[in-house]
Design an enzyme around this catalytic site. Structure first.
Site, mmCIF file in Angstrom:
data_model
loop_
_atom_site.group_PDB
_atom_site.id
_atom_site.type_symbol
_atom_site.label_atom_id
_atom_site.label_comp_id
_atom_site.label_asym_id
_atom_site.label_seq_id
_atom_site.Cartn_x
_atom_site.Cartn_y
_atom_site.Cartn_z
ATOM 1 N N TYR A 124 0.808 -1.221 0.000
ATOM 2 C CA TYR A 124 0.000 0.000 0.000
ATOM 3 C C TYR A 124 0.842 1.273 0.000
ATOM 4 C CZ TYR A 124 -4.989 -0.908 0.527
ATOM 5 O OH TYR A 124 -6.300 -1.198 0.310
ATOM 6 N N LYS A 191 2.193 -13.778 5.986
ATOM 7 C CA LYS A 191 2.486 -14.937 5.125
ATOM 8 C C LYS A 191 3.999 -15.159 5.193
ATOM 9 C CE LYS A 191 1.130 -17.855 1.824
ATOM 10 N NZ LYS A 191 0.165 -18.943 2.028
ATOM 11 N N ASP A 225 -3.680 -17.113 4.860
ATOM 12 C CA ASP A 225 -4.631 -17.999 4.167
ATOM 13 C C ASP A 225 -5.410 -18.835 5.172
ATOM 14 O OD1 ASP A 225 -2.124 -19.039 4.700
ATOM 15 O OD2 ASP A 225 -1.968 -20.209 2.860
ATOM 16 N N ASP A 249 -6.378 -4.842 5.176
ATOM 17 C CA ASP A 249 -7.434 -4.292 4.324
ATOM 18 C C ASP A 249 -8.424 -5.391 3.943
ATOM 19 O OD1 ASP A 249 -8.689 -2.389 2.621
ATOM 20 O OD2 ASP A 249 -7.690 -3.297 0.906
#
Ligand code: NAD
Length: 359
Positions: A124, A191, A225, A249
Site C-alpha cells: 500500500y 504470510k 490464508d 485491508d
C-alpha cells in the site's frame, strides 16, 4: 466544553452518511464546533489537488477528524486521497472493530473481533513501477542482477516495504488496545512462510513486542490464508487481530462480512496525538445522491470518536440507540431488510432520524 473537530464530508455517498453521523453526534448533547474541510476528486478544479494543505492543516490543528469516504478513480493520475491522508499525518494504526448487533441478518452471531491494520507500509506504500517505463526496465535489470531472479520484461512492479520500526509500533498499538479494552489475546497474521524478509520480519517484531506483555495478553501467530478459513469456520477463537497493511485491508472486509456487511462496519485511524474516524466502506458511487445507503458504519465510527474524546456516556448512549433501531428492524435501510427491494426500507436520513429519536 466545545470540541473543535474537522469534518471531511467525502464524495459519492460520503456527504449523506457523514451528514447523518454529524447529526447523531450533535444529538448526544456533546458540543462540537465542526470545521468543514474539503478533499476528493470534485475539488481538483478549485484547488489543483484532491487534498489541499488547508485540509491537512485543519486535522493537524484540531487533532480529531470525522471523514466520509472518498473515491479513488481507477487508472487516472492521482492516488488514493484516503491513503494520502493516512501517510501525510502518519496515521499508522487502523482500528476496525467488528461486532454483531441483534437484528442484523448475518450467518454469524456473537462476533466480537478487532482488526488492527498497519497503515503506512507494505504494498500500500504506493511505490509502483509501470509496465514498459524506462525506470521499470532499469529496476527489472537491477533485480535480476542483485536478486538472481528472472522477471518477465512486460511486468509492472509494486514494492512491499515492511520495517521493524513500523511493525513494532503497530503490534504495540494492538497490545495497548487489548489492555485498555480488556481483551485477552492478540493474533499476528502474515504470510511469513513465503515472504520471509518482509512478513517474516513482521512476525519477528511482533514476537519481540509480545514478550513485553507476557502474562497479561496472550499472543499467537497465523498465516493469512489459514486465518481467512479460521475466521469463517470458528471466529469465536479470535479477539484482536494485528496485520500488515494489505492483509489488514482484506481481512477487515471479511470481518465486516461476518457481522452483516460494509454498511455497519466502523473504523478509525490513529497517529501520535491524531485520530481520523471513518467507515470501512467506500463512496459507493452508484448510490450517490439517492439518500439510500446505510449510515450505521459512519455513525458507529462517530461512536468510536466520542469514546476517544473521553465522552464515554455519549458514546454508549449513541451505540445503544443504533443497536435499538437495528434490533427493531423497522427504520432501517434496504441492506438490512430481508430483501433488497423491500418497500419498507427507509432512507439514510430517516434511519438517522430514528437513531436520534432513540437516543
Ligand atoms: P464501496 O465500499 O464504496 O462499495 C461497495 C458496495 O458495498 C456498494 O456498491 C454497496 O453495495 C455496498 N456498500 C458500501 N457502503 C454501503 C453503505 N453505507 N450502505 C449500504 N451498502 C454499502 O467499495 P468500492 O465500490 O470498491 O469503492 C468505491 C470507491 O470508494 C472507490 O473509488 C474506492 O477507492 C473508494 N474507497 C474509499 C474508501 C475510503 O474513503 N476510506 C474505502 C474504500 C473504498
Amino acid at each position: 466544553m466545545t470540541y473543535k473537530i474537522t469534518l471531511i464530508p467525502g464524495d459519492g455517498i460520503g456527504p449523506e452518511v457523514s451528514g447523518a453521523a454529524r447529526r447523531c453526534v450533535d444529538a448526544t448533547g456533546v458540543k462540537v464546533d465542526w470545521e468543514i474541510a474539503e478533499a476528493g476528486a470534485d475539488i481538483i478544479p478549485k484547488y489543483g489537488t484532491p487534498l489541499p494543505d488547508s485540509t491537512l492543516a485543519s486535522i493537524r490543528k484540531n487533532k480529531v477528524a470525522l471523514k466520509g469516504p472518498l473515491t479513488t478513480p481507477i487508472g487516472t493520475g492521482f492516488r488514493s486521497v484516503n491513503v494520502a491522508i493516512r501517510k501525510e499525518l502518519d496515521l499508522y494504526a487502523c482500528l476496525r472493530p467488528t461486532k454483531s448487533y441483534k437484528g442484523v441478518r448475518s450467518k454469524y452471531e456473537n462476533i466480537d473481533l478487532v482488526v488492527v491494520r498497519e497503515n503506512t507500509e507494505d504494498l500500500y506504500a504506493g511505490i509502483e513501477f509501470e509496465i514498459d517505463k524506462p525506470e521499470t526496465k532499469e529496476l527489472i535489470a537491477d533485480i535480476e542482477r542483485l536478486g538472481k531472479k528472472k522477471i518477465r520484461p512486460d511486468s509492472g512492479i509494486s514494492i512491499k516495504p515492511i520495517s521493524r520500526t513500523g511493525s513494532k509500533r503497530i503490534v504495540k498499538f494492538a497490545f495497548e488496545y487489548a489492555i485498555k479494552h480488556n481483551r485477552k489475546k492478540v493474533t499476528a497474521v502474515s504470510k511469513a512462510n513465503i515472504m520471509k524478509f518482509t512478513d517474516g520480519l513482521f512476525f519477528d517484531a511482533a514476537r519481540e513486542v509480545a514478550q513485553e506483555y507476557a502474562g497479561q495478553i496472550e499472543y499467537e501467530e497465523r498465516l493469512i490464508d489459514n486465518m481467512c478459513m479460521q475466521l469463517v469456520q470458528k471466529p469465536e477463537l479470535y479477539d484482536v487481530i494485528c496485520l500488515p497493511n494489505l492483509y489488514g485491508d482484506i481481512l477487515s472486509d471479511l470481518c465486516a462480512g461476518l457481522i452483516g456487511g460494509l454498511g455497519i462496519a466502523p473504523g478509525a485511524n490513529f497517529g501520535e496525538g491524531l485520530a481520523v474516524f471513518e467507515a470501512i466502506h467506500g463512496s459507493a458511487p452508484k448510490y450517490t445522491g439517492q439518500n439510500k445507503v446505510n449510515p450505521t458504519a459512519m455513525i458507529l465510527s462517530a461512536v468510536l470518536m466520542l469514546d476517544y474524546l473521553g465522552e464515554k456516556d455519549a458514546a454508549k448512549k449513541l451505540e445503544k440507540a443504533v443497536a435499538k433501531v437495528i434490533a427493531d428492524g423497522k427504520f432501517v435501510t434496504y441492506d438490512m431488510k430481508p430483501s433488497r427491494d423491500d418497500p419498507s426500507a427507509v432512507s439514510t436520513s430517516a434511519m438517522a432520524d430514528a437513531i436520534i429519536a432513540a437516543l
